[in-house]
Design a protein around this motif. Structure first.
Motif, PDB file in Angstrom:
ATOM      1  N   THR A  13       0.832  -1.211   0.000  1.00 10.44           N
ATOM      2  CA  THR A  13       0.000   0.000   0.000  1.00 10.44           C
ATOM      3  C   THR A  13       0.862   1.254   0.000  1.00 10.44           C
ATOM      4  O   THR A  13       0.559   2.238  -0.701  1.00 10.44           O
ATOM      5  CB  THR A  13      -0.924   0.007   1.230  1.00 10.44           C
ATOM      6  OG1 THR A  13      -1.767  -1.143   1.194  1.00 10.44           O
ATOM      7  CG2 THR A  13      -1.792   1.257   1.260  1.00 10.44           C
ATOM      8  N   ALA A  14       1.944   1.237   0.779  1.00 13.52           N
ATOM      9  CA  ALA A  14       2.845   2.392   0.825  1.00 13.52           C
ATOM     10  C   ALA A  14       3.482   2.630  -0.546  1.00 13.52           C
ATOM     11  O   ALA A  14       3.625   3.780  -0.987  1.00 13.52           O
ATOM     12  CB  ALA A  14       3.923   2.179   1.885  1.00 13.52           C
ATOM     13  N   TRP A  15       3.859   1.549  -1.230  1.00 13.36           N
ATOM     14  CA  TRP A  15       4.442   1.701  -2.570  1.00 13.36           C
ATOM     15  C   TRP A  15       3.405   2.202  -3.570  1.00 13.36           C
ATOM     16  O   TRP A  15       3.711   3.040  -4.428  1.00 13.36           O
ATOM     17  CB  TRP A  15       5.037   0.375  -3.047  1.00 13.36           C
ATOM     18  CG  TRP A  15       6.411   0.131  -2.511  1.00 13.36           C
ATOM     19  CD1 TRP A  15       6.794  -0.799  -1.601  1.00 13.36           C
ATOM     20  CD2 TRP A  15       7.591   0.860  -2.853  1.00 13.36           C
ATOM     21  NE1 TRP A  15       8.129  -0.702  -1.344  1.00 13.36           N
ATOM     22  CE2 TRP A  15       8.661   0.303  -2.103  1.00 13.36           C
ATOM     23  CE3 TRP A  15       7.869   1.915  -3.710  1.00 13.36           C
ATOM     24  CZ2 TRP A  15       9.961   0.779  -2.193  1.00 13.36           C
ATOM     25  CZ3 TRP A  15       9.164   2.394  -3.811  1.00 13.36           C
ATOM     26  CH2 TRP A  15      10.198   1.828  -3.055  1.00 13.36           C
ATOM     27  N   ILE A  16       2.176   1.723  -3.467  1.00  8.69           N
ATOM     28  CA  ILE A  16       1.113   2.198  -4.354  1.00  8.69           C
ATOM     29  C   ILE A  16       0.932   3.710  -4.186  1.00  8.69           C
ATOM     30  O   ILE A  16       0.771   4.448  -5.161  1.00  8.69           O
ATOM     31  CB  ILE A  16      -0.214   1.454  -4.082  1.00  8.69           C
ATOM     32  CG1 ILE A  16      -0.104   0.005  -4.558  1.00  8.69           C
ATOM     33  CG2 ILE A  16      -1.392   2.152  -4.770  1.00  8.69           C
ATOM     34  CD1 ILE A  16      -1.270  -0.876  -4.133  1.00  8.69           C
ATOM     35  N   GLY A  17       0.964   4.167  -2.954  1.00  3.96           N
ATOM     36  CA  GLY A  17       0.808   5.594  -2.689  1.00  3.96           C
ATOM     37  C   GLY A  17       1.963   6.423  -3.213  1.00  3.96           C
ATOM     38  O   GLY A  17       1.767   7.530  -3.724  1.00  3.96           O
ATOM     39  N   SER A  18       3.174   5.900  -3.147  1.00  5.90           N
ATOM     40  CA  SER A  18       4.346   6.717  -3.446  1.00  5.90           C
ATOM     41  C   SER A  18       4.847   6.602  -4.880  1.00  5.90           C
ATOM     42  O   SER A  18       5.557   7.494  -5.356  1.00  5.90           O
ATOM     43  CB  SER A  18       5.497   6.338  -2.500  1.00  5.90           C
ATOM     44  OG  SER A  18       5.829   4.967  -2.633  1.00  5.90           O
ATOM     45  N   LEU A  19       4.484   5.534  -5.605  1.00  9.31           N
ATOM     46  CA  LEU A  19       5.042   5.355  -6.948  1.00  9.31           C
ATOM     47  C   LEU A  19       4.538   6.392  -7.948  1.00  9.31           C
ATOM     48  O   LEU A  19       5.196   6.642  -8.963  1.00  9.31           O
ATOM     49  CB  LEU A  19       4.749   3.937  -7.455  1.00  9.31           C
ATOM     50  CG  LEU A  19       5.704   2.867  -6.914  1.00  9.31           C
ATOM     51  CD1 LEU A  19       5.264   1.479  -7.365  1.00  9.31           C
ATOM     52  CD2 LEU A  19       7.138   3.123  -7.350  1.00  9.31           C
ATOM     53  N   LEU A  20       3.387   6.999  -7.697  1.00  5.34           N
ATOM     54  CA  LEU A  20       2.945   8.085  -8.569  1.00  5.34           C
ATOM     55  C   LEU A  20       3.995   9.192  -8.577  1.00  5.34           C
ATOM     56  O   LEU A  20       4.293   9.776  -9.626  1.00  5.34           O
ATOM     57  CB  LEU A  20       1.588   8.621  -8.111  1.00  5.34           C
ATOM     58  CG  LEU A  20       1.001   9.783  -8.935  1.00  5.34           C
ATOM     59  CD1 LEU A  20      -0.524   9.650  -9.031  1.00  5.34           C
ATOM     60  CD2 LEU A  20       1.340  11.129  -8.327  1.00  5.34           C
ATOM     61  N   THR A  21       4.565   9.470  -7.429  1.00  6.76           N
ATOM     62  CA  THR A  21       5.555  10.550  -7.351  1.00  6.76           C
ATOM     63  C   THR A  21       6.857  10.164  -8.046  1.00  6.76           C
ATOM     64  O   THR A  21       7.598  11.051  -8.491  1.00  6.76           O
ATOM     65  CB  THR A  21       5.833  10.935  -5.887  1.00  6.76           C
ATOM     66  OG1 THR A  21       6.326   9.787  -5.178  1.00  6.76           O
ATOM     67  CG2 THR A  21       4.569  11.413  -5.200  1.00  6.76           C
ATOM     68  N   VAL A  22       7.151   8.859  -8.151  1.00  9.47           N
ATOM     69  CA  VAL A  22       8.341   8.429  -8.899  1.00  9.47           C
ATOM     70  C   VAL A  22       8.168   8.789 -10.370  1.00  9.47           C
ATOM     71  O   VAL A  22       9.073   9.348 -11.011  1.00  9.47           O
ATOM     72  CB  VAL A  22       8.581   6.915  -8.732  1.00  9.47           C
ATOM     73  CG1 VAL A  22       9.695   6.447  -9.667  1.00  9.47           C
ATOM     74  CG2 VAL A  22       8.940   6.591  -7.290  1.00  9.47           C
ATOM     75  N   GLY A  23       7.004   8.487 -10.928  1.00  4.77           N
ATOM     76  CA  GLY A  23       6.734   8.885 -12.304  1.00  4.77           C
ATOM     77  C   GLY A  23       6.772  10.390 -12.473  1.00  4.77           C
ATOM     78  O   GLY A  23       7.254  10.905 -13.493  1.00  4.77           O
ATOM     79  N   ALA A  24       6.274  11.098 -11.467  1.00  2.36           N
ATOM     80  CA  ALA A  24       6.222  12.563 -11.538  1.00  2.36           C
ATOM     81  C   ALA A  24       7.600  13.196 -11.505  1.00  2.36           C
ATOM     82  O   ALA A  24       7.761  14.354 -11.905  1.00  2.36           O
ATOM     83  CB  ALA A  24       5.368  13.114 -10.395  1.00  2.36           C
ATOM     84  N   ILE A  25       8.605  12.469 -11.045  1.00  4.51           N
ATOM     85  CA  ILE A  25       9.977  12.990 -11.067  1.00  4.51           C
ATOM     86  C   ILE A  25      10.489  13.092 -12.502  1.00  4.51           C
ATOM     87  O   ILE A  25      11.201  14.034 -12.871  1.00  4.51           O
ATOM     88  CB  ILE A  25      10.905  12.088 -10.234  1.00  4.51           C
ATOM     89  CG1 ILE A  25      10.525  12.172  -8.745  1.00  4.51           C
ATOM     90  CG2 ILE A  25      12.370  12.468 -10.430  1.00  4.51           C
ATOM     91  CD1 ILE A  25      11.204  11.128  -7.878  1.00  4.51           C
ATOM     92  N   PHE A  26      10.101  12.135 -13.342  1.00  6.41           N
ATOM     93  CA  PHE A  26      10.589  12.099 -14.724  1.00  6.41           C
ATOM     94  C   PHE A  26       9.663  12.844 -15.689  1.00  6.41           C
ATOM     95  O   PHE A  26      10.112  13.305 -16.746  1.00  6.41           O
ATOM     96  CB  PHE A  26      10.747  10.642 -15.171  1.00  6.41           C
ATOM     97  CG  PHE A  26      11.749   9.876 -14.349  1.00  6.41           C
ATOM     98  CD1 PHE A  26      13.103  10.005 -14.588  1.00  6.41           C
ATOM     99  CD2 PHE A  26      11.331   9.047 -13.312  1.00  6.41           C
ATOM    100  CE1 PHE A  26      14.036   9.313 -13.822  1.00  6.41           C
ATOM    101  CE2 PHE A  26      12.244   8.347 -12.543  1.00  6.41           C
ATOM    102  CZ  PHE A  26      13.601   8.488 -12.795  1.00  6.41           C
ATOM    103  N   GLY A  27       8.387  12.963 -15.343  1.00 11.65           N
ATOM    104  CA  GLY A  27       7.432  13.639 -16.203  1.00 11.65           C
ATOM    105  C   GLY A  27       7.808  15.056 -16.585  1.00 11.65           C
ATOM    106  O   GLY A  27       7.621  15.462 -17.745  1.00 11.65           O
TER     107      GLY A  27
END
Length: 485
Positions: free
Chosen positions: A77-91
């Motif tokens: 659940t913690a990874w589901i919440g935070s992985l959006l921000t990983v994509g947002a780093i490269f976007g």
């Protein structure tokens, strides 16, 4: 309300008083708001994706859940919440490249591709890995839109409406939150994804008919296309926009003579713009906003409040919309600095109250039982004041501070930095809260808001009503032309 951006000055240009079509023709200010609103429908989609975890996490963690074959663990659940921000780093880097190569309009529209891919992955998810991938694709879209969206709005706006249009981002992102908060708990997992796809389709259809920014065309030395889209944006004739277009073109020519490099970010006014932008997004993320939004349902469950967590979440979403609607109305009257100061104070108090409640609860203090209303009150105060300043204004200020020649380079870096911080907050919020206590964690966020207050007070410049050139002169410590006159 008359336009003031790039006001045509017959004294400096040598024109006669009879050659002042830009000053004489009023135009239609509402067009800017419609166009900026259409661009920000994409931001509604990102708000939907960002708030998605709040109603969906309970569906995924339920003991009887079979959405991905088995209930997901707390770590997943913690990874589901935070992985959006990983994509947002490269976007942001994709968005910055697209904005300079294919235009601001098509850069904004390109975000629809990762959005749709993300929803398809969520809809067909048979493992938690597919959900991870969907969240990363959504993050790419968030990074693109949070970079190119403010750029687009800043470049179509007049000086006296730029603050309002820049504040649209926070208002429209809350529309996305309220859609997913309202629909998520009461419909199936698959239905939530279909609603999200419908939002993306609406965004593409509406924004497709909006114009490109004149500044982009001028950077490509296409004055005719720049004039045509400026006429659409201002609601004026060709003669009515000619003065503004000439001054825009002069600024662009001066900017294009310079080739921006990474080293230029650390020189003179550029560096000041860069570190102000970075500190403001740091304050935004270390206010704990994404931890609060991503885990809002869990926070309400932890309080033991009699109010249903799903209901409380919808109430908070409605409060967000109401608060966010105020900023566009006052940003160009009160100014950016005052709103940031009020926002920093309010969020600090709200987080202090929230932290106090959880500390009392952790220590099993009897007072906590009689203060069940406090988390809701504290969150309302936090959300309202966050939406007045720390939410929208770092993006608005970022769109104003950077000169044209470094904007496509600087904005993606500052935006990516923002999402690195967001990843750290969302990924490790639960871990830190377990280690030192949820109350103490909220107090740390509150201390960051106090730091934001003093940084704004002593460092952040006021950009209200200033042209892009005046802002650059101010950052460089020069007197503006207007002040000299």
């Amino acid at each position: 309300m008359a336009d003031r951006s790039y006001a045509y000055d017959p004294v400096s240009t040598g024109a006669s008083v009879n050659q002042q079509p830009y000053r004489m023709e009023q135009g239609q200010l509402w067009r800017q708001y419609i166009i900026a609103g259409a661009a920000n429908i994409g931001i509604v989609c990102t708000g939907f994706c960002m708030g998605w975890t709040s109603p969906i996490n309970p569906k995924l963690t339920d003991a009887n859940s079979t959405i991905v074959g088995a209930p997901v663990s707390s770590d997943e659940t913690a990874w589901i919440g935070s992985l959006l921000t990983v994509g947002a780093i490269f976007g942001p880097f994709i968005g910055g490249f697209a904005a300079s190569k294919i235009g601001r309009k098509w850069g904004v529209l390109s975000s629809a591709i990762p959005l749709i891919i993300g929803f398809i992955l969520m809809l067909t998810a048979s493992s938690v890995g597919m959900i991870y991938a969907g969240r990363i694709f959504w993050g790419l879209a968030v990074g693109i839109l949070f970079t190119v969206g403010p750029m687009y709005c800043a470049e179509i706006a007049t000086d006296d409406s730029r603050g309002a249009l820049g504040s649209f981002l926070q208002l429209f992102v809350t529309f996305g939150f309220i859609i997913v908060y309202g629909a998520g708990p009461s419909v199936s997992y698959a239905a939530v994804q279909y609603i999200g796809i419908a939002c993306v389709v609406a965004f593409v259809v509406v924004f497709f008919f909006m114009p490109e920014t004149p500044i982009y065309y001028l950077t490509k030395d296409d004055n005719e296309s720049a004039a045509e889209c400026l006429m659409k944006i201002r609601g004026k004739s060709r003669s009515g926009v000619q003065g503004e277009l000439d001054l825009m073109a002069a600024d662009i020519r001066a900017a294009m003579e310079k080739t921006a490099t990474f080293a230029d970010l650390f020189r003179g006014g550029n560096f000041k713009a860069f570190y102000i932008s970075c500190v403001l997004v740091t304050a935004q993320q270390f206010s704990g906003i994404n931890a609060v939004l991503f885990y809002m349902t869990d926070i309400f469950s932890a309080t033991g409040s009699a109010l249903e967590p799903a209901t409380a979440t919808i109430i908070i979403g409605a409060v967000q919309i109401g608060a966010s609607a105020i900023t566009p109305l006052v940003a160009d009257r009160l100014g950016r600095r005052l709103l940031l100061l009020i926002s920093s104070c309010g969020t600090a108090v709200g987080l202090g109250l929230l932290g106090m409640f959880f500390m009392l609860q952790d220590r099993k203090n009897p007072a906590a039982e009689s203060l069940g209303f406090l988390p809701v009150l504290a969150l309302v105060l936090f959300i309202v004041t966050y939406c007045w300043g720390l939410g929208p204004l770092p993006w608005a200020v970022m769109g104003e501070l950077f000169p044209i020649e470094v904007k496509a380079l600087a904005s993606p870096i500052a935006t990516a930095f923002c999402w690195v911080l967001s990843f750290l907050v969302t990924r490790f919020f639960s871990t830190v809260a377990l280690a030192i206590g949820q109350g103490e964690t909220f107090l740390l966020f509150g201390a960051c808001c106090v730091g934001s207050f003093f940084f704004t007070l002593f460092v952040v410049p006021e950009t209200k009503g200033k042209s892009f050139q005046e802002i650059q002169d101010m950052l460089a410590g020069k007197s503006s032309k207007m002040e000299k006159a």
